[in-house]
Scaffold this motif. Structure first.
Motif, mmCIF file in Angstrom:
data_model
loop_
_atom_site.group_PDB
_atom_site.id
_atom_site.type_symbol
_atom_site.label_atom_id
_atom_site.label_comp_id
_atom_site.label_asym_id
_atom_site.label_seq_id
_atom_site.Cartn_x
_atom_site.Cartn_y
_atom_site.Cartn_z
ATOM 1 N N PHE A 1 0.842 -1.192 0.000
ATOM 2 C CA PHE A 1 0.000 0.000 0.000
ATOM 3 C C PHE A 1 0.882 1.248 0.000
ATOM 4 O O PHE A 1 1.718 1.429 0.883
ATOM 5 C CB PHE A 1 -0.913 0.010 1.224
ATOM 6 N N CYS A 2 0.672 2.115 -0.997
ATOM 7 C CA CYS A 2 1.407 3.380 -1.101
ATOM 8 C C CYS A 2 0.464 4.512 -0.690
ATOM 9 O O CYS A 2 -0.379 4.950 -1.485
ATOM 10 C CB CYS A 2 1.895 3.597 -2.528
ATOM 11 N N PHE A 3 0.578 4.948 0.541
ATOM 12 C CA PHE A 3 -0.337 5.942 1.097
ATOM 13 C C PHE A 3 0.124 7.367 0.823
ATOM 14 O O PHE A 3 1.290 7.720 1.021
ATOM 15 C CB PHE A 3 -0.458 5.765 2.607
ATOM 16 N N ASP A 4 -0.816 8.190 0.424
ATOM 17 C CA ASP A 4 -0.634 9.633 0.388
ATOM 18 C C ASP A 4 -0.737 10.148 1.831
ATOM 19 O O ASP A 4 -1.278 9.461 2.706
ATOM 20 C CB ASP A 4 -1.729 10.246 -0.496
ATOM 21 N N LEU A 5 -0.221 11.358 2.075
ATOM 22 C CA LEU A 5 -0.287 11.925 3.425
ATOM 23 C C LEU A 5 -1.366 12.992 3.558
ATOM 24 O O LEU A 5 -2.334 12.826 4.298
ATOM 25 C CB LEU A 5 1.076 12.506 3.807
ATOM 26 N N ASP A 6 -1.222 14.097 2.825
ATOM 27 C CA ASP A 6 -2.119 15.240 2.996
ATOM 28 C C ASP A 6 -3.528 14.946 2.506
ATOM 29 O O ASP A 6 -3.736 14.555 1.358
ATOM 30 C CB ASP A 6 -1.572 16.457 2.242
ATOM 31 N N ASP A 7 -4.489 15.140 3.398
ATOM 32 C CA ASP A 7 -5.915 14.920 3.139
ATOM 33 C C ASP A 7 -6.253 13.458 2.892
ATOM 34 O O ASP A 7 -7.330 13.135 2.389
ATOM 35 C CB ASP A 7 -6.412 15.793 1.975
#
Length: 252
Positions: A5-11
């Motif tokens: 899983f490649c998670f984004d951070l902002d929002d």
């Protein structure tokens, strides 16, 4: 099958606009005080700040000689320019002392204590713990000024879940391609709130994606209606991050 899983951070894992909103409120309170309660409607001032901030992305930072982009300096300088504009429009008298104070308000946006007090979005901790317990691999893939992103990462102690963290200028299909050397493409998931930044690049190289819509930018679009059948099979759209545990058994 294990997944990546490649998670984004902002929002996605934290609300990006929270500390900016606090700063705008503090700025408005300060302006009302120094202008002796004489100022335009707060909503108009907020719109002016937003316009100047958007314009500043392409403006040259006099300190670096490069465009501001999404650098740390952009927001504090935006507040100073907003203060100057109000003074030029007759609402008050410009003073360096107040300009410096306003700049300080803008810099407090990046205070690690504020990030820590804000915390992560509801359900994020539980989801990351769940995925970790499944023995899946987690990567934090975030874009922005490294100085800002590092403060967020430290404040939220994200290394508890993410052994690999990448801070990039932008996300493209080439950003996801290296992950495919050790993983089947369909078992790699781009997870984020921005279709154009977090989802589209993953789908373009044959990876899967989990889309959690939250449109920070007005120009954000989805293009979901233009997806191919293969892309639709690899895309999962949910309303909140906590739903990842509910759909987990449906993932590739």
């Amino acid at each position: 099958m294990r997944k990546l899983f490649c998670f984004d951070l902002d929002d996605t894992l934290m609300w990006n606009e929270y500390t900016y909103s606090l700063a705008v409120i503090e700025f408005l309170q300060h302006i009302l005080k120094v202008f002796e309660q004489r100022a335009p409607f707060a909503g108009d001032i907020a719109q002016m700040i937003a316009k100047i901030s958007l314009r500043k992305i392409k403006e040259t930072n006099p300190t670096t000689g490069k465009p501001y982009g999404f650098s740390m300096e952009r927001f504090p300088d935006t507040l100073v320019d907003s203060y100057k504009t109000l003074c030029e429009n007759g609402w008050g008298e410009y003073q360096d002392f107040h300009a410096n104070h306003v700049h300080g308000i803008g810099m407090r946006v990046f205070d690690k204590k504020r990030y820590w007090e804000q915390g992560m979005v509801p359900g994020a901790v539980e989801v990351l713990n769940f995925l970790q317990n499944q023995d899946d691999d987690l990567i934090l893939l975030t874009k922005g000024d490294p100085r800002v992103q590092e403060r967020k990462i430290q404040a939220l102690e994200l290394t508890r879940w993410f052994k690999k963290i990448q801070i990039v200028d932008s996300k493209t299909s080439e950003t996801f391609r290296p992950f495919m050397r050790g993983w089947p493409a369909r078992s790699i998931y781009g997870v984020g709130n921005s279709f154009s930044s977090d989802i589209r690049p993953a789908l373009d190289v044959g990876c899967s994606a989990i889309f959690i819509p939250c449109f920070t930018w007005r120009a954000e679009s989805t293009d979901i209606g233009r997806l191919s059948e293969s892309e639709r099979e690899r895309l999962f759209v949910i309303k909140k991050i906590s739903e990842i545990t509910e759909i987990y058994n449906k993932l590739n």
